[in-house]
Design a protein around this motif. Structure first.
Motif, PDB file in Angstrom:
ATOM      1  N   ALA A 104       0.684  -1.133   0.007  1.00  0.00           N
ATOM      2  CA  ALA A 104      -0.079  -0.042   0.076  1.00  0.00           C
ATOM      3  C   ALA A 104       0.866   1.283  -0.064  1.00  0.00           C
ATOM      4  CB  ALA A 104      -1.023  -0.200   1.196  1.00  0.00           C
ATOM      5  N   ILE A 105       1.782   1.344   0.930  1.00  0.00           N
ATOM      6  CA  ILE A 105       2.855   2.396   0.730  1.00  0.00           C
ATOM      7  C   ILE A 105       3.542   2.725  -0.420  1.00  0.00           C
ATOM      8  CG2 ILE A 105       4.763   3.610   2.268  1.00  0.00           C
ATOM      9  CD1 ILE A 105       3.603   1.924   4.702  1.00  0.00           C
ATOM     10  N   GLY A 106       4.065   1.452  -0.859  1.00  0.00           N
ATOM     11  CA  GLY A 106       4.754   1.357  -2.119  1.00  0.00           C
ATOM     12  C   GLY A 106       3.713   2.225  -3.183  1.00  0.00           C
ATOM     13  N   THR A 107       2.519   1.751  -3.261  1.00  0.00           N
ATOM     14  CA  THR A 107       1.363   2.297  -4.255  1.00  0.00           C
ATOM     15  C   THR A 107       1.381   3.893  -4.114  1.00  0.00           C
ATOM     16  OG1 THR A 107       0.437   0.288  -4.497  1.00  0.00           O
ATOM     17  CG2 THR A 107      -0.736   2.188  -5.170  1.00  0.00           C
ATOM     18  N   ALA A 108       1.454   4.274  -3.003  1.00  0.00           N
ATOM     19  CA  ALA A 108       1.132   5.626  -2.465  1.00  0.00           C
ATOM     20  C   ALA A 108       2.291   6.524  -2.883  1.00  0.00           C
ATOM     21  CB  ALA A 108       0.881   5.842  -1.075  1.00  0.00           C
ATOM     22  N   ILE A 109       3.628   6.036  -3.046  1.00  0.00           N
ATOM     23  CA  ILE A 109       4.631   6.956  -3.233  1.00  0.00           C
ATOM     24  C   ILE A 109       5.571   6.530  -4.514  1.00  0.00           C
ATOM     25  CG2 ILE A 109       5.312   7.278  -0.700  1.00  0.00           C
ATOM     26  CD1 ILE A 109       7.448   5.237  -0.903  1.00  0.00           C
ATOM     27  N   GLY A 110       4.764   5.417  -5.333  1.00  0.00           N
ATOM     28  CA  GLY A 110       5.379   5.185  -6.581  1.00  0.00           C
ATOM     29  C   GLY A 110       6.747   4.467  -6.542  1.00  0.00           C
ATOM     30  N   ILE A 111       6.723   3.481  -5.420  1.00  0.00           N
ATOM     31  CA  ILE A 111       8.108   2.628  -5.064  1.00  0.00           C
ATOM     32  C   ILE A 111       7.447   1.181  -5.115  1.00  0.00           C
ATOM     33  CG2 ILE A 111      10.332   2.176  -3.908  1.00  0.00           C
ATOM     34  CD1 ILE A 111      10.345   4.944  -3.201  1.00  0.00           C
ATOM     35  N   ASN A 112       8.161   0.454  -5.845  1.00  0.00           N
ATOM     36  CA  ASN A 112       7.438  -1.049  -5.464  1.00  0.00           C
ATOM     37  C   ASN A 112       8.123  -1.733  -4.180  1.00  0.00           C
ATOM     38  OD1 ASN A 112       6.569  -3.602  -5.597  1.00  0.00           O
ATOM     39  ND2 ASN A 112       6.941  -3.839  -7.894  1.00  0.00           N
ATOM     40  N   LEU A 113       7.659  -1.317  -3.139  1.00  0.00           N
ATOM     41  CA  LEU A 113       8.396  -1.685  -2.014  1.00  0.00           C
ATOM     42  C   LEU A 113       8.070  -3.233  -1.778  1.00  0.00           C
ATOM     43  CD1 LEU A 113       7.412   1.115   0.621  1.00  0.00           C
ATOM     44  CD2 LEU A 113       9.736   0.511  -0.584  1.00  0.00           C
ATOM     45  N   GLU A 114       6.698  -3.698  -2.255  1.00  0.00           N
ATOM     46  CA  GLU A 114       6.488  -5.178  -2.082  1.00  0.00           C
ATOM     47  C   GLU A 114       7.621  -6.064  -2.798  1.00  0.00           C
ATOM     48  OE1 GLU A 114       2.838  -8.072  -2.614  1.00  0.00           O
ATOM     49  OE2 GLU A 114       2.824  -6.226  -3.682  1.00  0.00           O
ATOM     50  N   ALA A 115       8.273  -5.687  -3.834  1.00  0.00           N
ATOM     51  CA  ALA A 115       9.275  -6.374  -4.636  1.00  0.00           C
ATOM     52  C   ALA A 115      10.455  -6.103  -3.919  1.00  0.00           C
ATOM     53  CB  ALA A 115       9.056  -5.933  -6.035  1.00  0.00           C
ATOM     54  N   LEU A 127      12.746   8.611   3.913  1.00  0.00           N
ATOM     55  CA  LEU A 127      11.719   9.666   4.301  1.00  0.00           C
ATOM     56  C   LEU A 127      10.397   9.642   3.585  1.00  0.00           C
ATOM     57  CD1 LEU A 127      11.047  12.069   6.021  1.00  0.00           C
ATOM     58  CD2 LEU A 127      12.403  13.627   4.445  1.00  0.00           C
ATOM     59  N   ARG A 128      10.491   9.393   2.117  1.00  0.00           N
ATOM     60  CA  ARG A 128       9.505   9.434   1.709  1.00  0.00           C
ATOM     61  C   ARG A 128       8.541   8.025   1.704  1.00  0.00           C
ATOM     62  NH1 ARG A 128       7.652  11.367  -3.140  1.00  0.00           N
ATOM     63  NH2 ARG A 128       9.406  12.599  -3.290  1.00  0.00           N
ATOM     64  N   VAL A 129       9.174   7.030   2.323  1.00  0.00           N
ATOM     65  CA  VAL A 129       8.375   5.942   2.635  1.00  0.00           C
ATOM     66  C   VAL A 129       7.699   6.358   3.878  1.00  0.00           C
ATOM     67  CG1 VAL A 129       8.536   3.589   3.742  1.00  0.00           C
ATOM     68  CG2 VAL A 129       9.683   4.040   1.776  1.00  0.00           C
ATOM     69  N   ALA A 130       8.216   6.877   4.811  1.00  0.00           N
ATOM     70  CA  ALA A 130       7.649   7.635   6.082  1.00  0.00           C
ATOM     71  C   ALA A 130       6.525   8.390   5.731  1.00  0.00           C
ATOM     72  CB  ALA A 130       8.411   8.287   6.924  1.00  0.00           C
ATOM     73  N   CYS A 131       6.547   9.312   4.950  1.00  0.00           N
ATOM     74  CA  CYS A 131       5.551  10.161   4.387  1.00  0.00           C
ATOM     75  C   CYS A 131       4.250   9.617   3.635  1.00  0.00           C
ATOM     76  CB  CYS A 131       6.035  11.381   3.436  1.00  0.00           C
ATOM     77  SG  CYS A 131       7.191  12.490   4.097  1.00  0.00           S
ATOM     78  N   GLY A 132       4.826   8.235   3.153  1.00  0.00           N
ATOM     79  CA  GLY A 132       3.643   7.422   2.349  1.00  0.00           C
ATOM     80  C   GLY A 132       3.045   6.846   3.418  1.00  0.00           C
ATOM     81  N   PHE A 133       3.557   6.371   4.335  1.00  0.00           N
ATOM     82  CA  PHE A 133       2.562   5.659   5.766  1.00  0.00           C
ATOM     83  C   PHE A 133       1.908   6.699   6.068  1.00  0.00           C
ATOM     84  CE2 PHE A 133       2.301   5.038  10.086  1.00  0.00           C
ATOM     85  CZ  PHE A 133       1.951   3.646  10.358  1.00  0.00           C
ATOM     86  N   TRP A 134       2.299   7.897   6.523  1.00  0.00           N
ATOM     87  CA  TRP A 134       1.425   8.936   7.014  1.00  0.00           C
ATOM     88  C   TRP A 134       0.047   9.032   6.028  1.00  0.00           C
ATOM     89  CZ3 TRP A 134       2.833  10.434  11.554  1.00  0.00           C
ATOM     90  CH2 TRP A 134       2.269  11.517  12.264  1.00  0.00           C
ATOM     91  N   LYS A 135       0.305   9.083   4.770  1.00  0.00           N
ATOM     92  CA  LYS A 135      -0.635   9.326   3.856  1.00  0.00           C
ATOM     93  C   LYS A 135      -1.706   8.091   3.845  1.00  0.00           C
ATOM     94  CE  LYS A 135      -1.644  10.144  -1.143  1.00  0.00           C
ATOM     95  NZ  LYS A 135      -0.809  10.429  -2.394  1.00  0.00           N
ATOM     96  N   TRP A 136      -0.968   7.246   3.780  1.00  0.00           N
ATOM     97  CA  TRP A 136      -1.789   5.799   3.962  1.00  0.00           C
ATOM     98  C   TRP A 136      -2.728   5.453   4.962  1.00  0.00           C
ATOM     99  CZ3 TRP A 136       0.379   0.770   6.218  1.00  0.00           C
ATOM    100  CH2 TRP A 136      -0.592  -0.348   5.854  1.00  0.00           C
ATOM    101  N   LYS A 137      -2.295   5.970   6.166  1.00  0.00           N
ATOM    102  CA  LYS A 137      -2.894   5.887   7.311  1.00  0.00           C
ATOM    103  C   LYS A 137      -3.875   6.995   7.448  1.00  0.00           C
ATOM    104  CE  LYS A 137      -1.747   1.800   9.259  1.00  0.00           C
ATOM    105  NZ  LYS A 137      -2.577   0.829   9.634  1.00  0.00           N
TER     106      LYS A 137
END
Length: 249
Positions: A104-115, A127-137
Motif C-alpha cells: 500500500a505504501i509503495g503504491t502511494a509513493i510510486g516505489i515497488n516496496l513489495e518487490a 523519508l518518502r516511505v515514512a511520508c507515504g505511511f502517513w498518507k496511507w493511514k
C-alpha cells in the motif's frame, strides 16, 4: 517533501510527524526492527505466542525464524514457511511491517516496496516511505484534531511508548518554535552633509531661514516637524521619507 504530502500545511502535522518518527526510529538511529531477543523477553512481548520459556527457546537469538513465526498469516503475510515475516519485517523511520503495508505504501509513493522491501530503509527512500505511511493511514486528519493519542494509535496500532512519544513531541515543539522577531534595525544618524542638504531644501521651500550649516539645532528640528506635518509624513527626523519628499538624495 513535507509540502508534497501536506505534512507542513497545518500547525500540528509536522511536530506530530517528527515526534512519532523520532520514537519509532530511536531518534533516527534505528531503521530496521531488532528481532534478536532472549527467550525470556519473547515471553514478555508475545505471551500468547510464547507462553513458556521452552516454547520461545528455539527462536532465541534467531531474528529470521522469530519474524517468520510472529508475523505469519497476518498483515498480508503468508505462513511461517513463506518467509514473509522476515521479508516484510519492520523497516524505515516508522517501521512499516507486513506485506499489505509495504504494498500500500509503495503504491502511494510510486516505489515497488513489495518487490524490493529493503528500499523502505534505504537513505534515499526512507523519508518518502515514512511520508507515504502517513498518507496511507490518513494521519493528517488526526493531527488537525490535535489528538496525539489517536495519531499514536494510527502509527503503532496501540499506545505503546506513548510517554516517550510525548517527550519527543515536547522536544520537537521547542525546536520548531518560531524565533522571536528581530528588533527593527536602527537607522544610522544623519551625517552633517545630510543635515545641510535638508536645511537647504527647507530654506528653498520657505520652511526656515536657518543657515545650511549641517548642525541639527532647534530651528532645523522645528522646520522638519512642520514640513512633515504639512506633507502628511509620520513624525520623525531625517529619514528616507523626508528625503524623498524634499527630492534630495
Amino acid at each position: 517533501m513535507f509540502a508534497e504530502f501536506d505534512i507542513s500545511d497545518k500547525p500540528n502535522r509536522l511536530p506530530f510527524f517528527l515526534a512519532q518518527v523520532a520514537h519509532e526510529s530511536g531518534g533516527l538511529s534505528v531503521i530496521e526492527e531488532n528481532l534478536k531477543y532472549s527467550a525470556k523477553r519473547m515471553t514478555e512481548i508475545w505471551p500468547s505466542r510464547f507462553p513458556t520459556l521452552a516454547s520461545a527457546e528455539p527462536f532465541a537469538g534467531n531474528p529470521e525464524a522469530l519474524a517468520n513465526k510472529v508475523y505469519a498469516s497476518r498483515m498480508g503475510n503468508g505462513s511461517p514457511d513463506s518467509g514473509d515475516g522476515w521479508k516484510y519485517r519492520g523497516r524505515g523511520y516508522i517501521q512499516i511491517t507486513g506485506r499489505d503495508g509495504y504494498r500500500a505504501i509503495g503504491t502511494a509513493i510510486g516505489i515497488n516496496l513489495e518487490a524490493d522491501p529493503d528500499r523502505a530503509s534505504a537513505p534515499a527512500d526512507a523519508l518518502r516511505v515514512a511520508c507515504g505511511f502517513w498518507k496511507w493511514k490518513k494521519v493528517n486528519a488526526a493531527c488537525d484534531e490535535g489528538d496525539f493519542v489517536k495519531v499514536t494509535r494510527l502509527v503503532n496500532g496501540g499506545t505503546t511508548g506513548l510517554a516517550d512519544r510525548q517527550a519527543w513531541l515536547e522536544k520537537v515543539r521547542k525546536v520548531l518554535k518560531p524565533a522571536p522577531a528581530a528588533s527593527p534595525a536602527k537607522s544610522a544618524p544623519p551625517t552633517k552633509e545630510d543635515i545641510r542638504k535638508v536645511q537647504q531644501a527647507l530654506r528653498d521651500r520657505g520652511f526656515t531661514s536657518v543657515t545650511a550649516d549641517g548642525i541639527m539645532g532647534p530651528k532645523t528640528t522645528a522646520a522638519i516637524d512642520k514640513f512633515r506635518r504639512d506633507n502628511d509624513l509620520k513624525p520623525g527626523s531625517i529619514d528616507g521619507d523626508l528625503k524623498k519628499a524634499l527630492k534630495i538624495s
